[in-house]
Design a protein around this motif. Structure first.
Motif, PDB file in Angstrom:
ATOM      1  N   ILE A 101      35.006 -26.601 -20.655  1.00 52.06           N
ATOM      2  CA  ILE A 101      34.386 -26.041 -19.458  1.00 52.06           C
ATOM      3  C   ILE A 101      33.191 -26.897 -19.061  1.00 52.06           C
ATOM      4  O   ILE A 101      32.432 -27.355 -19.929  1.00 52.06           O
ATOM      5  CB  ILE A 101      33.929 -24.586 -19.722  1.00 52.06           C
ATOM      6  N   TRP A 102      33.020 -27.099 -17.757  1.00 49.82           N
ATOM      7  CA  TRP A 102      31.895 -27.869 -17.233  1.00 49.82           C
ATOM      8  C   TRP A 102      31.069 -27.024 -16.271  1.00 49.82           C
ATOM      9  O   TRP A 102      31.636 -26.250 -15.479  1.00 49.82           O
ATOM     10  CB  TRP A 102      32.383 -29.096 -16.474  1.00 49.82           C
ATOM     11  N   ASP A 103      29.760 -27.196 -16.314  1.00 52.34           N
ATOM     12  CA  ASP A 103      28.888 -26.545 -15.345  1.00 52.34           C
ATOM     13  C   ASP A 103      28.839 -27.323 -14.036  1.00 52.34           C
ATOM     14  O   ASP A 103      28.441 -26.783 -13.000  1.00 52.34           O
ATOM     15  CB  ASP A 103      27.462 -26.417 -15.906  1.00 52.34           C
ATOM     16  N   GLN A 128      39.118 -17.428 -14.303  1.00 50.67           N
ATOM     17  CA  GLN A 128      39.105 -17.638 -15.750  1.00 50.67           C
ATOM     18  C   GLN A 128      37.805 -18.256 -16.254  1.00 50.67           C
ATOM     19  O   GLN A 128      37.549 -18.245 -17.456  1.00 50.67           O
ATOM     20  CB  GLN A 128      40.274 -18.546 -16.144  1.00 50.67           C
ATOM     21  N   LEU A 129      37.007 -18.783 -15.344  1.00 55.10           N
ATOM     22  CA  LEU A 129      35.786 -19.482 -15.748  1.00 55.10           C
ATOM     23  C   LEU A 129      34.652 -18.508 -16.029  1.00 55.10           C
ATOM     24  O   LEU A 129      34.502 -17.501 -15.341  1.00 55.10           O
ATOM     25  CB  LEU A 129      35.348 -20.442 -14.644  1.00 55.10           C
ATOM     26  N   PRO A 130      33.817 -18.802 -17.027  1.00 54.94           N
ATOM     27  CA  PRO A 130      32.638 -17.970 -17.277  1.00 54.94           C
ATOM     28  C   PRO A 130      31.580 -18.185 -16.190  1.00 54.94           C
ATOM     29  O   PRO A 130      31.647 -19.148 -15.409  1.00 54.94           O
ATOM     30  CB  PRO A 130      32.142 -18.468 -18.633  1.00 54.94           C
ATOM     31  N   GLN A 131      30.625 -17.312 -16.149  1.00 57.92           N
ATOM     32  CA  GLN A 131      29.576 -17.400 -15.139  1.00 57.92           C
ATOM     33  C   GLN A 131      28.842 -18.730 -15.238  1.00 57.92           C
ATOM     34  O   GLN A 131      28.496 -19.186 -16.328  1.00 57.92           O
ATOM     35  CB  GLN A 131      28.585 -16.250 -15.320  1.00 57.92           C
ATOM     36  N   GLY A 132      28.611 -19.365 -14.103  1.00 61.44           N
ATOM     37  CA  GLY A 132      27.869 -20.617 -14.042  1.00 61.44           C
ATOM     38  C   GLY A 132      28.716 -21.856 -14.203  1.00 61.44           C
ATOM     39  O   GLY A 132      28.215 -22.974 -14.077  1.00 61.44           O
ATOM     40  N   ALA A 133      29.994 -21.685 -14.502  1.00 63.14           N
ATOM     41  CA  ALA A 133      30.871 -22.840 -14.705  1.00 63.14           C
ATOM     42  C   ALA A 133      31.522 -23.262 -13.399  1.00 63.14           C
ATOM     43  O   ALA A 133      31.837 -22.422 -12.543  1.00 63.14           O
ATOM     44  CB  ALA A 133      31.937 -22.518 -15.742  1.00 63.14           C
ATOM     45  N   ALA A 134      31.740 -24.570 -13.255  1.00 62.99           N
ATOM     46  CA  ALA A 134      32.347 -25.106 -12.037  1.00 62.99           C
ATOM     47  C   ALA A 134      33.798 -25.506 -12.230  1.00 62.99           C
ATOM     48  O   ALA A 134      34.567 -25.534 -11.270  1.00 62.99           O
ATOM     49  CB  ALA A 134      31.548 -26.322 -11.545  1.00 62.99           C
ATOM     50  N   ARG A 223      31.697 -26.703 -23.996  1.00 57.77           N
ATOM     51  CA  ARG A 223      31.073 -26.471 -22.687  1.00 57.77           C
ATOM     52  C   ARG A 223      30.016 -27.543 -22.465  1.00 57.77           C
ATOM     53  O   ARG A 223      29.135 -27.754 -23.310  1.00 57.77           O
ATOM     54  CB  ARG A 223      30.463 -25.078 -22.573  1.00 57.77           C
ATOM     55  N   TYR A 224      30.135 -28.214 -21.322  1.00 57.65           N
ATOM     56  CA  TYR A 224      29.229 -29.309 -20.978  1.00 57.65           C
ATOM     57  C   TYR A 224      28.299 -28.854 -19.857  1.00 57.65           C
ATOM     58  O   TYR A 224      28.753 -28.376 -18.807  1.00 57.65           O
ATOM     59  CB  TYR A 224      30.017 -30.528 -20.482  1.00 57.65           C
ATOM     60  N   GLY A 225      26.989 -28.995 -20.095  1.00 53.82           N
ATOM     61  CA  GLY A 225      26.013 -28.624 -19.086  1.00 53.82           C
ATOM     62  C   GLY A 225      24.993 -29.717 -18.859  1.00 53.82           C
ATOM     63  O   GLY A 225      25.080 -30.806 -19.431  1.00 53.82           O
ATOM     64  N   ASN A 226      24.027 -29.447 -18.044  1.00 55.33           N
ATOM     65  CA  ASN A 226      22.972 -30.408 -17.726  1.00 55.33           C
ATOM     66  C   ASN A 226      22.033 -30.543 -18.927  1.00 55.33           C
ATOM     67  O   ASN A 226      21.193 -29.698 -19.170  1.00 55.33           O
ATOM     68  CB  ASN A 226      22.202 -29.948 -16.490  1.00 55.33           C
ATOM     69  N   GLY A 227      22.221 -31.601 -19.703  1.00 54.31           N
ATOM     70  CA  GLY A 227      21.355 -31.851 -20.848  1.00 54.31           C
ATOM     71  C   GLY A 227      21.764 -31.140 -22.115  1.00 54.31           C
ATOM     72  O   GLY A 227      21.020 -31.161 -23.094  1.00 54.31           O
ATOM     73  N   GLY A 246      25.840 -28.016 -30.062  1.00 54.04           N
ATOM     74  CA  GLY A 246      25.095 -29.105 -30.613  1.00 54.04           C
ATOM     75  C   GLY A 246      24.111 -29.610 -29.593  1.00 54.04           C
ATOM     76  O   GLY A 246      23.767 -28.959 -28.596  1.00 54.04           O
ATOM     77  N   TYR A 247      23.722 -30.842 -29.803  1.00 53.82           N
ATOM     78  CA  TYR A 247      22.708 -31.508 -28.987  1.00 53.82           C
ATOM     79  C   TYR A 247      23.119 -32.942 -28.699  1.00 53.82           C
ATOM     80  O   TYR A 247      23.856 -33.570 -29.460  1.00 53.82           O
ATOM     81  CB  TYR A 247      21.360 -31.504 -29.715  1.00 53.82           C
ATOM     82  N   LEU A 248      22.628 -33.447 -27.575  1.00 54.88           N
ATOM     83  CA  LEU A 248      22.796 -34.855 -27.189  1.00 54.88           C
ATOM     84  C   LEU A 248      21.415 -35.397 -26.863  1.00 54.88           C
ATOM     85  O   LEU A 248      21.029 -35.476 -25.692  1.00 54.88           O
ATOM     86  CB  LEU A 248      23.730 -34.985 -25.974  1.00 54.88           C
ATOM     87  N   GLN A 249      20.651 -35.750 -27.891  1.00 55.34           N
ATOM     88  CA  GLN A 249      19.254 -36.149 -27.715  1.00 55.34           C
ATOM     89  C   GLN A 249      19.160 -37.674 -27.730  1.00 55.34           C
ATOM     90  O   GLN A 249      19.091 -38.304 -28.787  1.00 55.34           O
ATOM     91  CB  GLN A 249      18.395 -35.515 -28.815  1.00 55.34           C
TER      92      GLN A 249
END
Length: 356
Positions: A101-103, A128-134, A223-227, A246-249
């Protein structure tokens, strides 16, 4: 042919998934007895600077949209699917149902290419998408038990004649012998500072993960979001173990783990996966361990390039192969195919071992 009989005619520097995949491609050409893998850490080891054992790991859509990344993904998926079909239990590789899922909106070109080869690929409806997903997709992904898969590669390559040498080297020339004709540079994060490489485009991307036991978790969730990135990856053949992240720092080289990140990961993953939230009779996942890892990232994508190394007046073909970031397991085999193609005309044509 006589000049290719030395066991270190081909040297691979680094025993992470990238180096091991190069060895596997060469072994499938029957060249096992010519190969020496030189590395400070080998499969079965754990160390902060040995990234591969800490991976999730799965095939996912985390990679870029450039032509190389998309091609490596396709090749890697085909390779892993073959392992999941032919030797799942031995290689610790399995087909797994997946939802991603992507935001934000995903490039159409990437989705089109994914739809051409991913098993059971389907685009999710808005309902089928959760809230906030595009956007979202479902398909059959491939999940791996990273430490066990590395050990399977290790024993498989040894059985094909590959020699492994545990040794820390200080520069590229110290990795080779007078018999070496080809050197593959697969040193991951070390490419940032390693003498003779010092690639300024390289940087670490820190992630923290949780190893949990969660019976009933069968679906891979991303799920991929902004940051941020959230993932639930059931680890195959592991007695109900699951990796959570997880994190992508970017540009963070900290090996420590943090309790507030653990709590955040648990909050996000249980919200994403109903299977996870309801595991252990509704008590949620049992935490078995917490770890951090540094993905070997590179601006502009991974480097797969042939150059030349001169040692003692002798020219050695040098193939750089590093910078896969968080996509080493899914892109590594495709990268290895490209790396080997760059020296293919040099290789002996007579097979020395049976192909795998």
């Amino acid at each position: 042919m006589a000049s290719w009989k030395a066991k270190d005619s081909i040297v691979i520097l680094g025993a992470g998934i990238i180096g091991l995949d190069v060895a596997l491609v060469l072994v499938r050409k029957g060249l096992g007895p010519l190969i020496t893998v030189v590395a400070e850490y080998l499969p079965g080891d754990t160390a902060p600077d040995y990234t591969s054992p800490w991976a999730g790991c799965n095939y996912s859509s985390i990679s870029g949209s450039d032509a190389n990344a998309l091609r490596w993904d396709r090749l890697g998926y085909r390779h892993l699917l073959q392992l999941a079909t032919q030797c799942s239990a031995e290689s610790f590789v399995a087909r797994t149902a997946s939802t991603e899922i992507w935001d934000d909106v995903v490039p159409n070109d990437k989705i089109k290419i994914m739809s051409e080869y991913l098993e059971n690929f389907s685009v999710m409806t808005p309902e089928q998408l959760p809230q906030g997903a595009a956007f979202g997709v479902t398909f059959n992904t491939i999940t791996l038990h990273a430490p066990k898969h590395l050990q399977w590669l290790y024993t498989t390559l040894q059985a094909a004649g590959v020699t492994f040498v545990r040794r820390s080297v200080t520069d590229l020339p110290s990795a080779v012998s007078p018999d070496t004709k080809i050197l593959f540079n697969c040193i991951g994060n070390a490419a940032m500072s390693f003498p003779g490489v010092k690639d300024a485009k390289c940087y670490p991307t820190r992630g923290q993960v949780l190893l949990v036991r969660a019976p009933g978790v069968k679906r891979n969730m991303m799920r991929y979001g902004n940051g941020y990135i959230t993932y639930v990856i059931p680890r195959p053949l592991s007695n109900d173990q699951v990796i959570l992240g997880g994190y992508l720092q970017k540009n963070v080289g900290d090996h420590a783990t943090y309790d507030h990140e653990t709590k955040d990961i648990l909050k996000r993953t249980t919200a994403l996966s109903t299977e996870l939230a309801s595991s252990n009779n509704g008590q949620g996942p049992e935490i078995l361990g917490v770890a951090s890892g540094l993905r070997p990232s590179r601006e502009g994508g991974a480097r797969v390039e042939r150059t030349e190394l001169v040692v003692g007046g002798k020219a050695i073909a040098l193939v750089h192969n590093y910078g896969a970031g968080g996509t080493g397991y899914q892109a590594g085999y495709g990268m290895a195919l490209d790396a080997v193609r760059k020296i293919e005309q040099m290789l002996p044509t007579q097979e020395l071992t049976a192909s795998l």
